[in-house]
Scaffold this motif. Sequence first.
Motif, mmCIF file in Angstrom:
data_model
loop_
_atom_site.group_PDB
_atom_site.id
_atom_site.type_symbol
_atom_site.label_atom_id
_atom_site.label_comp_id
_atom_site.label_asym_id
_atom_site.label_seq_id
_atom_site.Cartn_x
_atom_site.Cartn_y
_atom_site.Cartn_z
ATOM 1 N N LEU A 1 -2.061 -4.589 3.311
ATOM 2 C CA LEU A 1 -2.318 -3.255 2.770
ATOM 3 C C LEU A 1 -1.863 -3.166 1.318
ATOM 4 O O LEU A 1 -2.487 -2.499 0.498
ATOM 5 C CB LEU A 1 -1.600 -2.195 3.601
ATOM 6 N N PRO B 1 -0.981 -3.847 8.296
ATOM 7 C CA PRO B 1 -1.252 -2.843 9.319
ATOM 8 C C PRO B 1 -0.324 -3.058 10.517
ATOM 9 O O PRO B 1 -0.102 -4.195 10.943
ATOM 10 C CB PRO B 1 -2.706 -3.096 9.699
ATOM 11 N N ARG B 2 0.184 -1.994 11.073
ATOM 12 C CA ARG B 2 1.154 -2.103 12.157
ATOM 13 C C ARG B 2 0.571 -2.806 13.388
ATOM 14 O O ARG B 2 1.279 -3.522 14.090
ATOM 15 C CB ARG B 2 1.646 -0.704 12.538
ATOM 16 N N GLU C 1 2.201 1.356 9.141
ATOM 17 C CA GLU C 1 2.525 0.193 8.333
ATOM 18 C C GLU C 1 3.606 -0.672 8.970
ATOM 19 O O GLU C 1 4.540 -0.155 9.598
ATOM 20 C CB GLU C 1 3.014 0.624 6.941
ATOM 21 N N VAL D 1 3.166 -5.506 2.951
ATOM 22 C CA VAL D 1 2.911 -4.421 3.884
ATOM 23 C C VAL D 1 1.599 -4.703 4.611
ATOM 24 O O VAL D 1 0.552 -4.883 3.983
ATOM 25 C CB VAL D 1 2.844 -3.062 3.159
ATOM 26 N N GLN E 1 6.222 -3.257 7.429
ATOM 27 C CA GLN E 1 6.731 -3.639 6.115
ATOM 28 C C GLN E 1 7.703 -4.808 6.249
ATOM 29 O O GLN E 1 8.735 -4.690 6.906
ATOM 30 C CB GLN E 1 7.432 -2.449 5.453
#
Length: 341
Positions: free
Chosen positions: A167, A202-203, A127, A200, A129
């Motif tokens: 997310l 996706p990384r 994640e 949030v 954030q």
Amino acid sequence: MANSPLDSQHTSVSASITLAVLHAASRMGLVRSQLMSECGLSDNQLSDPDARVPFSTQERLWQALSRMPHGEPGLALGSNLAPGPFSVLGYLLQSSPTLGDALAAGLRYQRLVGEGGEVQLREQGDELQLLYRPLHPDLPATRTRVLALMACWVQMFQPLLNEWQLLRAQFVHAQPADLQAYQAVFACPLQFAATDYGLVLPRYLADAPLIQANPPLQNLLRQHAEALLARLPSAGLSARVVALLGEQLARGEPDRAELARHLHLSERTLQRRLADEGCNYQQLLNDTRRQLAEYHLNSGKLPAAEIALLLGYSEPSVFFRAFRQWTGLTPGEYRSRQQPD
């Protein structure tokens, strides 16, 4: 109208974002001149987009806007906010090579937009954030302001990415009865009663290229942003302590050691530097509690026992004694004097 508590001479926002908020309100049918009169804004304050407006003034604007006849006026306003009027920072974010670069620039130059809170970026597992911790989190107008900011983030970044995905979106306040406006803006799972406001993602999106990437333009804008940042007055330590106390009080009795750690100081250094500014920790805590107490009593909504909990007191009786020492009145006597017959 009661003034917001915890005002600081160091805290300000850009004239450009204040203009953007007024434009959004006008598009929703509100009368700009009436809003400006209500919050004490003049045209001279807004003539230069790089000028600064006291945060307390803009907070009065958000108080007025929070009374709009919408289920969530912040989401409605944020959906009408255009990123362009945010001056240099908005264009800097849009011209960044990747989303990660844009977010890094947002962290570096967030004070150019305003000092009404702190943006944080965390990577946790898969994640990414994007969190926001507002100044004065307990004020009713803060919810409107932060929801407008979050909706504006979505409006800004969604068109710049081919694979935009959220997310979840998270909110500090409790879940409202009607979620339609939230679902329309965020189109993702919603989490309420969270520790922080935030989006949030996706990384992997940190490496995603932005459609309007323009490195040469970004370099020019970065130079201008650095010059504007250098012109801003440094926030005094006492102002930062007051902001952190406002956060801690919502969770109970403030912890001086935890506050010092957050500022990357020892408790002894914290005391010494506050003394250099002519104050001390206990004085700032008492002043913060008194201003918050007077604000909540003036609003006329919360019982005194609930106000005691919001101020971090374990027992209402301790709050009652402290308030009598501050004002010579009980909370009930103070409230009756402030409210008209």
